[in-house]
Scaffold this motif. Structure first.
Motif, PDB file in Angstrom:
ATOM      1  N   ARG A  24     108.527  60.224  80.481  1.00 19.33           N
ATOM      2  CA  ARG A  24     108.432  61.691  80.403  1.00 19.33           C
ATOM      3  C   ARG A  24     107.021  62.222  80.591  1.00 19.33           C
ATOM      4  NH1 ARG A  24     111.125  63.115  74.806  1.00 19.33           N
ATOM      5  NH2 ARG A  24     109.785  61.405  74.162  1.00 19.33           N
ATOM      6  N   ASP A  25     106.038  61.337  80.671  1.00 18.40           N
ATOM      7  CA  ASP A  25     104.653  61.770  80.789  1.00 18.40           C
ATOM      8  C   ASP A  25     103.892  60.726  81.607  1.00 18.40           C
ATOM      9  OD1 ASP A  25     102.567  63.589  80.236  1.00 18.40           O
ATOM     10  OD2 ASP A  25     101.822  62.303  78.637  1.00 18.40           O
ATOM     11  N   HIS A  26     102.716  61.062  82.049  1.00 19.69           N
ATOM     12  CA  HIS A  26     101.877  60.124  82.798  1.00 19.69           C
ATOM     13  C   HIS A  26     101.120  59.272  81.794  1.00 19.69           C
ATOM     14  CE1 HIS A  26     102.802  62.038  86.591  1.00 19.69           C
ATOM     15  NE2 HIS A  26     102.738  63.175  85.929  1.00 19.69           N
ATOM     16  N   TYR A  57     108.163  68.256  76.354  1.00 20.62           N
ATOM     17  CA  TYR A  57     107.859  69.492  77.066  1.00 20.62           C
ATOM     18  C   TYR A  57     108.982  70.517  77.062  1.00 20.62           C
ATOM     19  CZ  TYR A  57     103.991  66.698  78.692  1.00 20.62           C
ATOM     20  OH  TYR A  57     102.884  65.901  78.738  1.00 20.62           O
ATOM     21  N   GLU A  62     110.446  68.298  84.348  1.00 19.89           N
ATOM     22  CA  GLU A  62     110.494  66.958  84.918  1.00 19.89           C
ATOM     23  C   GLU A  62     109.097  66.470  85.256  1.00 19.89           C
ATOM     24  OE1 GLU A  62     113.118  66.761  88.251  1.00 19.89           O
ATOM     25  OE2 GLU A  62     114.714  67.840  87.210  1.00 19.89           O
ATOM     26  N   LYS A  63     108.917  65.179  85.113  1.00 17.64           N
ATOM     27  CA  LYS A  63     107.649  64.552  85.482  1.00 17.64           C
ATOM     28  C   LYS A  63     107.543  64.515  87.001  1.00 17.64           C
ATOM     29  CE  LYS A  63     106.067  59.889  85.480  1.00 17.64           C
ATOM     30  NZ  LYS A  63     106.108  58.583  84.847  1.00 17.64           N
TER      31      LYS A  63
END
Length: 71
Positions: A24-26, A57, A62-63
């Protein structure tokens, strides 16, 4: 700042957030887990983006891939 709080004579708690949710994240999960272990061993309360948050978020976010612009 965290170490200062931990060395205080007053009751306290210190928290560290690790960015370990690569879905869901970098995140760099391997690095985050290494830091999480180090911080936990040092007495911090470790909070995991992956394991401790139902959502990061909000709905529908979306990532996406990105790159930082060259300086």
């Amino acid at each position: 700042m965290h170490n200062y709080c931990m060395s205080s004579k007053h009751r306290n708690a210190t928290f560290m957030l690790i960015a370990d949710d690569d879905a869901r994240d970098h995140a760099n999960r391997e690095k985050a887990l290494t830091l999480g272990t180090r911080w936990r061993d040092s007495g911090y309360h470790v909070i995991s983006m992956r394991d401790n948050f139902r959502t990061i978020y909000g709905t529908g976010v979306e990532k996406v891939d990105f790159t930082f612009p060259a300086e």
